[in-house]
Design a protein around this motif. Structure first.
Motif, PDB file in Angstrom:
ATOM      1  N   PRO A 132       1.658  -1.590   2.028  1.00 53.30           N
ATOM      2  CA  PRO A 132       2.036  -3.001   2.144  1.00 53.30           C
ATOM      3  C   PRO A 132       3.549  -3.191   2.260  1.00 53.30           C
ATOM      4  O   PRO A 132       4.334  -2.403   1.736  1.00 53.30           O
ATOM      5  CB  PRO A 132       1.540  -3.622   0.836  1.00 53.30           C
ATOM      6  CG  PRO A 132       0.606  -2.645   0.245  1.00 53.30           C
ATOM      7  CD  PRO A 132       0.978  -1.306   0.779  1.00 53.30           C
ATOM      8  N   ARG A 133       3.918  -4.267   2.945  1.00 48.55           N
ATOM      9  CA  ARG A 133       5.334  -4.625   3.081  1.00 48.55           C
ATOM     10  C   ARG A 133       5.557  -5.938   2.335  1.00 48.55           C
ATOM     11  O   ARG A 133       4.767  -6.870   2.448  1.00 48.55           O
ATOM     12  CB  ARG A 133       5.710  -4.777   4.548  1.00 48.55           C
ATOM     13  CG  ARG A 133       5.638  -3.459   5.247  1.00 48.55           C
ATOM     14  CD  ARG A 133       5.948  -3.456   6.700  1.00 48.55           C
ATOM     15  NE  ARG A 133       6.238  -4.715   7.334  1.00 48.55           N
ATOM     16  CZ  ARG A 133       6.677  -4.822   8.555  1.00 48.55           C
ATOM     17  NH1 ARG A 133       6.866  -3.748   9.273  1.00 48.55           N
ATOM     18  NH2 ARG A 133       6.907  -5.991   9.088  1.00 48.55           N
ATOM     19  N   TYR A 134       6.634  -6.006   1.594  1.00 52.71           N
ATOM     20  CA  TYR A 134       6.971  -7.184   0.805  1.00 52.71           C
ATOM     21  C   TYR A 134       8.297  -7.738   1.297  1.00 52.71           C
ATOM     22  O   TYR A 134       9.216  -6.992   1.598  1.00 52.71           O
ATOM     23  CB  TYR A 134       7.042  -6.827  -0.683  1.00 52.71           C
ATOM     24  CG  TYR A 134       5.728  -6.289  -1.195  1.00 52.71           C
ATOM     25  CD1 TYR A 134       4.715  -7.150  -1.581  1.00 52.71           C
ATOM     26  CD2 TYR A 134       5.494  -4.921  -1.256  1.00 52.71           C
ATOM     27  CE1 TYR A 134       3.496  -6.664  -2.030  1.00 52.71           C
ATOM     28  CE2 TYR A 134       4.283  -4.425  -1.700  1.00 52.71           C
ATOM     29  CZ  TYR A 134       3.285  -5.307  -2.088  1.00 52.71           C
ATOM     30  OH  TYR A 134       2.088  -4.818  -2.524  1.00 52.71           O
ATOM     31  N   GLU A 135       8.390  -9.055   1.362  1.00 50.83           N
ATOM     32  CA  GLU A 135       9.593  -9.710   1.866  1.00 50.83           C
ATOM     33  C   GLU A 135      10.409 -10.236   0.689  1.00 50.83           C
ATOM     34  O   GLU A 135       9.868 -10.814  -0.252  1.00 50.83           O
ATOM     35  CB  GLU A 135       9.199 -10.850   2.793  1.00 50.83           C
ATOM     36  CG  GLU A 135      10.355 -11.435   3.547  1.00 50.83           C
ATOM     37  CD  GLU A 135       9.900 -12.438   4.597  1.00 50.83           C
ATOM     38  OE1 GLU A 135      10.689 -12.688   5.516  1.00 50.83           O
ATOM     39  OE2 GLU A 135       8.782 -12.971   4.502  1.00 50.83           O
ATOM     40  N   VAL A 148      10.505  -4.610   2.313  1.00 49.57           N
ATOM     41  CA  VAL A 148      10.434  -3.309   1.662  1.00 49.57           C
ATOM     42  C   VAL A 148       8.982  -2.853   1.707  1.00 49.57           C
ATOM     43  O   VAL A 148       8.079  -3.611   1.344  1.00 49.57           O
ATOM     44  CB  VAL A 148      10.913  -3.388   0.190  1.00 49.57           C
ATOM     45  CG1 VAL A 148      10.739  -2.060  -0.503  1.00 49.57           C
ATOM     46  CG2 VAL A 148      12.355  -3.844   0.115  1.00 49.57           C
ATOM     47  N   SER A 149       8.736  -1.629   2.178  1.00 54.63           N
ATOM     48  CA  SER A 149       7.394  -1.040   2.158  1.00 54.63           C
ATOM     49  C   SER A 149       7.272  -0.217   0.890  1.00 54.63           C
ATOM     50  O   SER A 149       8.102   0.650   0.619  1.00 54.63           O
ATOM     51  CB  SER A 149       7.187  -0.136   3.372  1.00 54.63           C
ATOM     52  OG  SER A 149       7.221  -0.886   4.552  1.00 54.63           O
ATOM     53  N   ARG A 150       6.231  -0.533   0.104  1.00 54.49           N
ATOM     54  CA  ARG A 150       6.011   0.198  -1.148  1.00 54.49           C
ATOM     55  C   ARG A 150       4.562   0.050  -1.566  1.00 54.49           C
ATOM     56  O   ARG A 150       3.874  -0.873  -1.127  1.00 54.49           O
ATOM     57  CB  ARG A 150       6.945  -0.305  -2.244  1.00 54.49           C
ATOM     58  CG  ARG A 150       6.872  -1.784  -2.495  1.00 54.49           C
ATOM     59  CD  ARG A 150       7.635  -2.240  -3.708  1.00 54.49           C
ATOM     60  NE  ARG A 150       9.004  -1.835  -3.708  1.00 54.49           N
ATOM     61  CZ  ARG A 150       9.969  -2.404  -4.395  1.00 54.49           C
ATOM     62  NH1 ARG A 150       9.708  -3.446  -5.129  1.00 54.49           N
ATOM     63  NH2 ARG A 150      11.189  -1.956  -4.369  1.00 54.49           N
ATOM     64  N   PRO A 151       4.083   0.948  -2.415  1.00 55.92           N
ATOM     65  CA  PRO A 151       2.700   0.855  -2.894  1.00 55.92           C
ATOM     66  C   PRO A 151       2.479  -0.436  -3.685  1.00 55.92           C
ATOM     67  O   PRO A 151       3.423  -0.982  -4.273  1.00 55.92           O
ATOM     68  CB  PRO A 151       2.549   2.077  -3.801  1.00 55.92           C
ATOM     69  CG  PRO A 151       3.686   2.975  -3.471  1.00 55.92           C
ATOM     70  CD  PRO A 151       4.778   2.117  -2.932  1.00 55.92           C
ATOM     71  N   MET A 152       1.245  -0.908  -3.722  1.00 54.44           N
ATOM     72  CA  MET A 152       0.922  -2.128  -4.454  1.00 54.44           C
ATOM     73  C   MET A 152       1.276  -2.008  -5.936  1.00 54.44           C
ATOM     74  O   MET A 152       1.649  -2.999  -6.565  1.00 54.44           O
ATOM     75  CB  MET A 152      -0.550  -2.476  -4.282  1.00 54.44           C
ATOM     76  CG  MET A 152      -0.886  -2.940  -2.883  1.00 54.44           C
ATOM     77  SD  MET A 152      -2.624  -3.284  -2.641  1.00 54.44           S
ATOM     78  CE  MET A 152      -2.782  -4.799  -3.560  1.00 54.44           C
ATOM     79  N   ALA A 153       1.182  -0.809  -6.489  1.00 59.40           N
ATOM     80  CA  ALA A 153       1.509  -0.601  -7.900  1.00 59.40           C
ATOM     81  C   ALA A 153       2.981  -0.903  -8.187  1.00 59.40           C
ATOM     82  O   ALA A 153       3.350  -1.166  -9.321  1.00 59.40           O
ATOM     83  CB  ALA A 153       1.177   0.828  -8.309  1.00 59.40           C
ATOM     84  N   SER A 196       4.301 -14.537   0.917  1.00 57.31           N
ATOM     85  CA  SER A 196       3.954 -14.404   2.326  1.00 57.31           C
ATOM     86  C   SER A 196       2.534 -14.869   2.555  1.00 57.31           C
ATOM     87  O   SER A 196       1.633 -14.561   1.775  1.00 57.31           O
ATOM     88  CB  SER A 196       4.079 -12.950   2.778  1.00 57.31           C
ATOM     89  OG  SER A 196       5.399 -12.507   2.618  1.00 57.31           O
ATOM     90  N   ALA A 197       2.321 -15.602   3.621  1.00 52.72           N
ATOM     91  CA  ALA A 197       0.983 -15.998   4.022  1.00 52.72           C
ATOM     92  C   ALA A 197       0.424 -14.900   4.910  1.00 52.72           C
ATOM     93  O   ALA A 197       1.056 -14.482   5.868  1.00 52.72           O
ATOM     94  CB  ALA A 197       1.020 -17.313   4.777  1.00 52.72           C
TER      95      ALA A 197
END
Length: 71
Positions: free
Chosen positions: A2-5, A17-22, A42-43
């Motif tokens: 997943p990518r988080y903004e 940032v791409s990182r594991p959900m954990a 993010s939607a």
């Protein structure tokens, strides 16, 4: 993965940032090195097919404004 903004409160830059959900709640530094960042909501669209604009409208009546219940 997943990518988080995130948005940097110091310089206003928005970055991903791409990182594991954990690790989704872990803090992230902006590319300029600032640590005062906030994770953005993010939607995410789920389902459907590529190129689809959404479910097709029903045809042939039905519902109050499209069918026979309104006279």
């Amino acid at each position: 993965m997943p990518r988080y903004e995130y948005r940097c409160r110091s310089c206003g830059d928005t970055f991903e940032v791409s990182r594991p959900m954990a690790q989704s709640s872990d803090p992230a530094s902006c590319p300029a090195g600032h640590d005062d960042t906030v994770k953005l909501l993010s939607a995410v669209a789920v389902g459907g097919t590529q190129g689809s604009s959404g479910p097709a409208a029903p045809s042939g009546g039905g519902g109050c404004c499209g069918g026979g219940c309104c006279s």
